[in-house]
Design a protein around this motif. Structure first.
Motif, short mmCIF file in Angstrom:
data_model
loop_
_atom_site.label_atom_id
_atom_site.label_comp_id
_atom_site.label_asym_id
_atom_site.label_seq_id
_atom_site.Cartn_x
_atom_site.Cartn_y
_atom_site.Cartn_z
N VAL A 131 0.39 -13.91 -21.19
CA VAL A 131 0.85 -14.83 -20.04
C VAL A 131 -0.21 -15.43 -19.40
O VAL A 131 -1.58 -14.87 -19.37
CB VAL A 131 1.34 -13.94 -19.05
N PRO A 132 -0.43 -16.60 -18.98
CA PRO A 132 -1.52 -17.40 -18.34
C PRO A 132 -2.09 -16.49 -17.15
O PRO A 132 -1.32 -15.94 -16.41
CB PRO A 132 -0.79 -18.64 -17.84
N SER A 133 -3.46 -16.23 -17.28
CA SER A 133 -4.10 -15.56 -16.15
C SER A 133 -4.39 -16.40 -15.01
O SER A 133 -4.88 -15.65 -13.95
CB SER A 133 -5.23 -15.13 -16.78
N ASP A 134 -4.16 -17.50 -14.65
CA ASP A 134 -4.37 -18.01 -13.52
C ASP A 134 -3.12 -18.02 -12.64
O ASP A 134 -3.34 -18.60 -11.56
CB ASP A 134 -4.95 -19.57 -13.85
N LYS A 135 -2.04 -17.38 -12.88
CA LYS A 135 -0.91 -17.28 -12.26
C LYS A 135 -0.85 -15.71 -11.55
O LYS A 135 -1.14 -15.06 -12.24
CB LYS A 135 0.35 -17.53 -12.88
N PRO A 136 -0.63 -15.56 -10.40
CA PRO A 136 -0.75 -14.30 -9.76
C PRO A 136 0.34 -13.38 -9.83
O PRO A 136 1.19 -13.90 -10.22
CB PRO A 136 -1.10 -14.34 -8.28
N VAL A 137 0.24 -12.14 -10.05
CA VAL A 137 1.33 -11.19 -10.33
C VAL A 137 1.33 -10.46 -8.96
O VAL A 137 0.11 -9.94 -8.41
CB VAL A 137 1.20 -10.28 -11.43
N ARG A 138 2.49 -10.16 -8.30
CA ARG A 138 2.53 -9.48 -7.17
C ARG A 138 3.26 -8.09 -7.58
O ARG A 138 4.44 -7.98 -8.17
CB ARG A 138 3.67 -10.23 -5.95
N LEU A 139 2.52 -7.12 -6.64
CA LEU A 139 3.13 -5.57 -6.98
C LEU A 139 3.34 -5.16 -5.85
O LEU A 139 2.64 -5.36 -4.76
CB LEU A 139 1.96 -4.81 -7.68
N ALA A 140 4.54 -4.25 -5.75
CA ALA A 140 4.59 -3.32 -4.47
C ALA A 140 5.00 -1.91 -4.95
O ALA A 140 5.51 -1.82 -5.92
CB ALA A 140 5.94 -4.26 -3.67
N TRP A 141 4.63 -1.23 -4.11
CA TRP A 141 4.83 0.27 -4.44
C TRP A 141 4.66 1.23 -3.08
O TRP A 141 4.57 0.91 -2.05
CB TRP A 141 3.88 1.06 -5.36
N LEU A 142 5.11 2.26 -3.07
CA LEU A 142 5.29 3.39 -2.04
C LEU A 142 4.02 4.20 -2.09
O LEU A 142 3.64 4.75 -3.38
CB LEU A 142 6.44 4.24 -1.85
N ASP A 143 3.22 4.30 -1.13
CA ASP A 143 2.08 5.13 -1.21
C ASP A 143 2.49 6.53 -0.98
O ASP A 143 3.56 6.79 -0.54
CB ASP A 143 0.89 4.62 -0.36
N GLN A 144 1.56 7.48 -0.87
CA GLN A 144 1.71 8.97 -0.58
C GLN A 144 2.21 9.23 0.81
O GLN A 144 2.97 10.27 0.98
CB GLN A 144 0.45 9.72 -0.87
N HIS A 145 2.21 8.26 1.76
CA HIS A 145 2.66 8.33 3.13
C HIS A 145 4.13 7.60 3.13
O HIS A 145 4.73 7.64 4.22
CB HIS A 145 1.89 7.90 4.20
N ARG A 146 4.65 7.24 1.98
CA ARG A 146 6.06 6.71 1.70
C ARG A 146 6.10 5.09 2.52
O ARG A 146 7.01 4.56 3.01
CB ARG A 146 7.18 7.45 2.41
N GLN A 147 4.77 4.61 2.60
CA GLN A 147 4.58 3.34 3.18
C GLN A 147 4.68 2.24 2.12
O GLN A 147 3.98 2.46 0.89
CB GLN A 147 3.04 3.17 3.98
N ILE A 148 5.18 1.15 2.10
CA ILE A 148 4.93 0.00 1.39
C ILE A 148 3.65 -0.45 1.09
O ILE A 148 3.37 -0.87 2.32
CB ILE A 148 6.33 -0.84 1.67
N ARG A 149 3.18 -0.55 0.37
CA ARG A 149 1.82 -1.38 -0.21
C ARG A 149 2.13 -2.33 -1.29
O ARG A 149 3.02 -2.29 -2.04
CB ARG A 149 0.96 -0.40 -1.06
N CYS A 150 1.43 -3.56 -0.96
CA CYS A 150 1.49 -4.75 -1.63
C CYS A 150 0.28 -5.27 -2.21
O CYS A 150 -0.66 -5.13 -1.23
CB CYS A 150 2.47 -5.85 -1.07
#
Length: 93
Positions: free
Chosen positions: A15-34
């Motif tokens: 996949v072309p590396s000049d395009k961003p990938v966005r990630l989201a997850w819940l941290d250990q405090h159940r807060q959304i991180r991006c």
């Protein structure tokens, strides 16, 4: 058209590396991180990324890239420190 994890089998390519990938997850405090990262490559079961911060092993992440119309979830299977960033291997499914 957006592809989900059921359709990743058709992405055995770089996949072309000049395009961003966005990630989201819940941290250990159940807060959304991006975070925005860069895709190194995609196979039928794994995605290799470079991101600016550490994401713990076994964390389920949601990801999206507009470059290849990929969206879905994956699990962090491998993480290593590289220069000032981190390389992640995400396993799909």
């Amino acid at each position: 058209m957006n592809y989900t994890t059921d359709n990743f089998e058709c992405f055995d390519q770089h996949v072309p590396s000049d395009k961003p990938v966005r990630l989201a997850w819940l941290d250990q405090h159940r807060q959304i991180r991006c975070v925005a990262g860069t895709c190194i490559d995609v196979s039928s079961r794994r995605i290799h990324l470079v991101v600016p911060e550490q994401i713990p092993l076994h964390t389920r992440v949601m990801l999206r890239t507009d470059a290849s119309h990929i969206a879905g979830s994956a699990v962090v299977k491998y993480m290593t420190h590289y220069d000032t960033k981190f390389i992640l291997v995400l396993e799909i499914g």
